[in-house]
Motif scaffolding. Structure first.
Motif, PDB file in Angstrom:
ATOM      1  N   GLY A 233      10.292 -75.133  -2.738  1.00 52.72           N
ATOM      2  CA  GLY A 233      10.541 -73.753  -2.335  1.00 52.72           C
ATOM      3  C   GLY A 233       9.932 -73.364  -1.007  1.00 52.72           C
ATOM      4  O   GLY A 233       9.895 -72.182  -0.673  1.00 52.72           O
ATOM      5  N   THR A 234       9.440 -74.329  -0.242  1.00 61.05           N
ATOM      6  CA  THR A 234       8.809 -74.037   1.040  1.00 61.05           C
ATOM      7  C   THR A 234       9.860 -73.896   2.137  1.00 61.05           C
ATOM      8  O   THR A 234      11.050 -74.153   1.933  1.00 61.05           O
ATOM      9  N   MET A 235       9.403 -73.519   3.316  1.00 60.34           N
ATOM     10  CA  MET A 235      10.319 -73.408   4.455  1.00 60.34           C
ATOM     11  C   MET A 235      10.973 -74.746   4.776  1.00 60.34           C
ATOM     12  O   MET A 235      12.174 -74.815   5.039  1.00 60.34           O
ATOM     13  N   GLN A 236      10.179 -75.793   4.755  1.00 65.34           N
ATOM     14  CA  GLN A 236      10.747 -77.108   5.049  1.00 65.34           C
ATOM     15  C   GLN A 236      11.756 -77.526   3.987  1.00 65.34           C
ATOM     16  O   GLN A 236      12.741 -78.198   4.285  1.00 65.34           O
ATOM     17  N   ASP A 237      11.530 -77.097   2.749  1.00 65.87           N
ATOM     18  CA  ASP A 237      12.468 -77.369   1.674  1.00 65.87           C
ATOM     19  C   ASP A 237      13.808 -76.677   1.934  1.00 65.87           C
ATOM     20  O   ASP A 237      14.864 -77.150   1.503  1.00 65.87           O
ATOM     21  N   TYR A 238      13.767 -75.563   2.652  1.00 70.32           N
ATOM     22  CA  TYR A 238      14.976 -74.811   2.996  1.00 70.32           C
ATOM     23  C   TYR A 238      15.537 -75.195   4.364  1.00 70.32           C
ATOM     24  O   TYR A 238      16.438 -74.530   4.871  1.00 70.32           O
ATOM     25  N   GLY A 239      14.989 -76.230   4.982  1.00 69.19           N
ATOM     26  CA  GLY A 239      15.528 -76.696   6.252  1.00 69.19           C
ATOM     27  C   GLY A 239      15.046 -75.932   7.466  1.00 69.19           C
ATOM     28  O   GLY A 239      15.647 -76.019   8.543  1.00 69.19           O
ATOM     29  N   ILE A 240      13.975 -75.153   7.313  1.00 67.60           N
ATOM     30  CA  ILE A 240      13.393 -74.416   8.431  1.00 67.60           C
ATOM     31  C   ILE A 240      12.337 -75.296   9.092  1.00 67.60           C
ATOM     32  O   ILE A 240      11.479 -75.872   8.416  1.00 67.60           O
ATOM     33  N   ASN A 241      12.407 -75.424  10.402  1.00 68.91           N
ATOM     34  CA  ASN A 241      11.481 -76.275  11.141  1.00 68.91           C
ATOM     35  C   ASN A 241      10.198 -75.518  11.489  1.00 68.91           C
ATOM     36  O   ASN A 241      10.180 -74.288  11.550  1.00 68.91           O
ATOM     37  N   PHE A 242       9.153 -76.295  11.741  1.00 71.56           N
ATOM     38  CA  PHE A 242       7.858 -75.708  12.108  1.00 71.56           C
ATOM     39  C   PHE A 242       7.216 -76.506  13.223  1.00 71.56           C
ATOM     40  O   PHE A 242       7.293 -77.741  13.252  1.00 71.56           O
ATOM     41  N   LYS A 243       6.615 -75.788  14.150  1.00 67.82           N
ATOM     42  CA  LYS A 243       5.783 -76.425  15.166  1.00 67.82           C
ATOM     43  C   LYS A 243       4.680 -75.447  15.567  1.00 67.82           C
ATOM     44  O   LYS A 243       4.776 -74.235  15.333  1.00 67.82           O
ATOM     45  N   TYR A 244       3.626 -76.009  16.133  1.00 64.73           N
ATOM     46  CA  TYR A 244       2.538 -75.168  16.629  1.00 64.73           C
ATOM     47  C   TYR A 244       1.941 -75.831  17.855  1.00 64.73           C
ATOM     48  O   TYR A 244       2.062 -77.047  18.055  1.00 64.73           O
ATOM     49  N   THR A 245       1.290 -75.019  18.674  1.00 70.07           N
ATOM     50  CA  THR A 245       0.564 -75.533  19.825  1.00 70.07           C
ATOM     51  C   THR A 245      -0.930 -75.342  19.574  1.00 70.07           C
ATOM     52  O   THR A 245      -1.366 -74.213  19.318  1.00 70.07           O
ATOM     53  N   PRO A 246      -1.703 -76.443  19.596  1.00 68.09           N
ATOM     54  CA  PRO A 246      -3.151 -76.303  19.399  1.00 68.09           C
ATOM     55  C   PRO A 246      -3.762 -75.412  20.475  1.00 68.09           C
ATOM     56  O   PRO A 246      -3.248 -75.310  21.599  1.00 68.09           O
ATOM     57  N   LEU A 247      -4.852 -74.768  20.131  1.00 71.62           N
ATOM     58  CA  LEU A 247      -5.577 -73.952  21.097  1.00 71.62           C
ATOM     59  C   LEU A 247      -6.310 -74.852  22.085  1.00 71.62           C
ATOM     60  O   LEU A 247      -6.542 -76.037  21.827  1.00 71.62           O
ATOM     61  N   THR A 248      -6.685 -74.292  23.197  1.00 69.67           N
ATOM     62  CA  THR A 248      -7.464 -75.032  24.181  1.00 69.67           C
ATOM     63  C   THR A 248      -8.882 -75.253  23.653  1.00 69.67           C
ATOM     64  O   THR A 248      -9.275 -74.686  22.624  1.00 69.67           O
ATOM     65  N   ALA A 249      -9.647 -76.054  24.366  1.00 64.06           N
ATOM     66  CA  ALA A 249     -11.008 -76.391  23.926  1.00 64.06           C
ATOM     67  C   ALA A 249     -11.883 -75.153  23.773  1.00 64.06           C
ATOM     68  O   ALA A 249     -12.816 -75.139  22.950  1.00 64.06           O
ATOM     69  N   ASP A 250     -11.593 -74.096  24.539  1.00 61.41           N
ATOM     70  CA  ASP A 250     -12.402 -72.878  24.448  1.00 61.41           C
ATOM     71  C   ASP A 250     -11.811 -71.848  23.481  1.00 61.41           C
ATOM     72  O   ASP A 250     -12.219 -70.685  23.455  1.00 61.41           O
ATOM     73  N   GLY A 251     -10.829 -72.276  22.683  1.00 59.99           N
ATOM     74  CA  GLY A 251     -10.304 -71.423  21.625  1.00 59.99           C
ATOM     75  C   GLY A 251      -9.262 -70.419  22.052  1.00 59.99           C
ATOM     76  O   GLY A 251      -8.982 -69.455  21.323  1.00 59.99           O
ATOM     77  N   ASN A 252      -8.631 -70.634  23.210  1.00 61.57           N
ATOM     78  CA  ASN A 252      -7.604 -69.719  23.696  1.00 61.57           C
ATOM     79  C   ASN A 252      -6.222 -70.351  23.585  1.00 61.57           C
ATOM     80  O   ASN A 252      -6.078 -71.562  23.407  1.00 61.57           O
ATOM     81  N   VAL A 253      -5.202 -69.522  23.703  1.00 62.74           N
ATOM     82  CA  VAL A 253      -3.823 -70.007  23.663  1.00 62.74           C
ATOM     83  C   VAL A 253      -3.544 -70.837  24.910  1.00 62.74           C
ATOM     84  O   VAL A 253      -3.927 -70.464  26.025  1.00 62.74           O
ATOM     85  N   ASP A 254      -2.878 -71.958  24.713  1.00 68.52           N
ATOM     86  CA  ASP A 254      -2.494 -72.838  25.824  1.00 68.52           C
ATOM     87  C   ASP A 254      -1.192 -72.304  26.427  1.00 68.52           C
ATOM     88  O   ASP A 254      -0.092 -72.693  26.048  1.00 68.52           O
ATOM     89  N   PHE A 255      -1.317 -71.389  27.375  1.00 67.28           N
ATOM     90  CA  PHE A 255      -0.159 -70.682  27.911  1.00 67.28           C
ATOM     91  C   PHE A 255       0.852 -71.630  28.565  1.00 67.28           C
ATOM     92  O   PHE A 255       2.065 -71.421  28.439  1.00 67.28           O
ATOM     93  N   GLU A 256       0.388 -72.642  29.246  1.00 65.01           N
ATOM     94  CA  GLU A 256       1.312 -73.562  29.908  1.00 65.01           C
ATOM     95  C   GLU A 256       2.148 -74.339  28.894  1.00 65.01           C
ATOM     96  O   GLU A 256       3.353 -74.519  29.063  1.00 65.01           O
ATOM     97  N   GLN A 257       1.506 -74.802  27.825  1.00 64.62           N
ATOM     98  CA  GLN A 257       2.251 -75.542  26.796  1.00 64.62           C
ATOM     99  C   GLN A 257       3.204 -74.618  26.054  1.00 64.62           C
ATOM    100  O   GLN A 257       4.339 -74.992  25.733  1.00 64.62           O
TER     101      GLN A 257
END
Length: 421
Positions: free
Chosen positions: A134-158
């Protein structure tokens, strides 16, 4: 006169007195914030002519529930959105988030988190932890994420690269609070440029914010800056310890309608869902939310300052900007973490006689230690502390219906953990 701290060691009393003086200006700032947010809530109650008849609630199907409709207008007004769902049928923050996402994602779409790996329970909703039924992947929905930078901020370029190169991205998600991650929660000052970036490079994408623990913690909310949809729990900030269940979803009208169809049933959506026995708590909870959230934040400031004086690594620091209720304390040792958590339980109004024991819980991969002597089960606007038994052994302390309770419980937890050998 006998004082509450007289049975504590003198050295600890001295530290508490120093902390009181140190944090006084910061607490005054929180009081001003509470006044601003309280004024906005009061104005919405007055504008919508809230009366006794709105507190009665509905039964059965819940059709023509005037009180529910008016409360949803108040939520939409406070968060500056087109529409809102506020229902007891939403059982938790995770349920609210899952409902909002499932309602607006289809097979082949991608859910993209730009704030790193999402919270543990959302990982199970997605299907990257636990079973895959019953998860998203079970329903064919894809997932991705971008890890945070070393200082805990969003990696804007990625993030910019992903938004430009992946046309399947349908929903871009921001998790405001840190969850069980060792990083700072994201303030509005940091969320605002995230939203601007998404709108520039993926204007077709839906911007979703997991707002759990964040409501009323600042004078602005993510939807003020263009977030399309947001969700949270009523037995966190917006319920002020008064609401016994429920959750909310706010945002663009079409997105809220899609979520309502997922929550109830296509064709009925928002128009169904009885509220009998809930409306008084929901209204009073939202009215008290600014004040109660302020009390919890003042408790977190005290906690950070006192534990820093004890030599512990805390995040955020006592004088850092606050955007949620969560205070992280890095014990670096499982025994100290468990002992501190136990004293929080022992200085709770409910189940103070219980010793918390690390154990596995549904939705989590590691053993969890949790103190939660709350009037509402699982309420994290009430004082609680929890964390996974894994290095670096961080305890996440949140909530507190009154600053006084937090101050007493934390002071005794410091005494039992560090002074009583």
């Amino acid at each position: 006169m006998t004082r509450w701290q007289d049975n504590l060691p003198q050295d600890l009393q001295d530290k508490i007195a120093a902390v009181d003086q140190q944090i006084a200006p910061q607490l005054a700032k929180i009081d001003e914030q509470v006044l601003y947010n309280q004024q906005r809530v009061l104005d919405l109650f007055r504008e919508n002519n809230v009366g006794e008849e709105d507190l009665i609630g509905s039964t059965g199907y819940g059709y023509d529930d005037v009180g529910r409709a008016k409360l949803e207008k108040i939520y939409a007004g406070y968060f500056k959105t087109e529409d809102a769902i506020v229902k007891p049928q939403i059982t938790s923050g995770t349920h609210a988030i899952a409902t909002a996402l499932f309602g607006n994602l289809r097979a082949g779409d991608t859910l993209y988190y730009i704030t790193g790996m999402p919270y543990d329970t959302i990982q199970e909703v997605i299907g990257i932890a636990g079973n895959n039924v019953g998860t998203m992947q079970d329903y064919g929905i894809n997932f991705k994420y971008t890890p945070l930078t070393a200082d805990g901020n969003v990696d804007f370029e990625q993030v910019k690269h992903e938004l430009q190169t992946d046309p399947t991205i349908k929903v871009v998600a921001i998790q405001r609070s840190r969850g069980y991650a060792v990083r700072d929660s994201f303030t509005m000052a940091k969320i605002k440029p995230m939203i601007a970036l998404i709108k520039e490079y993926a204007p077709h994408a839906v911007i979703f914010v997991d707002n759990c623990y964040g409501e009323f913690a600042e004078t602005a909310e993510p939807t003020f800056f263009g977030a399309d949809m947001m969700a949270g729990s009523l037995y966190k900030n917006p319920g002020a310890g008064i609401a016994k269940s429920g959750g909310y979803i706010v945002g663009r009208k079409d997105l809220v309608e899609h979520a309502a169809s997922r929550l109830i049933v296509p064709g009925s959506g928002k128009s169904e869902g009885a509220t009998y026995g809930y409306m008084r708590d929901f209204y009073q909870g939202f009215f008290m939310a600014a004040h109660t959230t302020g009390e919890a934040i003042k408790g977190a400031i005290f906690t950070a300052a006192l534990l820093a004086k004890m030599g512990l690594d805390v995040s955020p620091s006592w004088d850092a900007p606050r955007t949620d209720l969560v205070q992280t304390v890095n014990f670096g040792d499982p025994d100290a973490m468990v002992k501190f958590c136990a004293t929080i339980q022992h200085y709770s109004p409910m189940n103070s006689f219980v010793d918390p024991i690390p154990s596995y819980m549904d939705g989590y991969e590691d053993k969890i230690i949790m103190a939660s002597g709350s009037f509402t089960e699982g309420s994290t606007i009430e004082l609680s502390s929890d964390g996974p038994l894994r290095p670096p052994y961080c305890l996440y302390i949140q909530g507190g219906l009154s600053y006084a309770h937090v101050k007493i419980a934390i002071s005794h937890a410091v005494n039992d953990t560090f002074y009583q050998k």
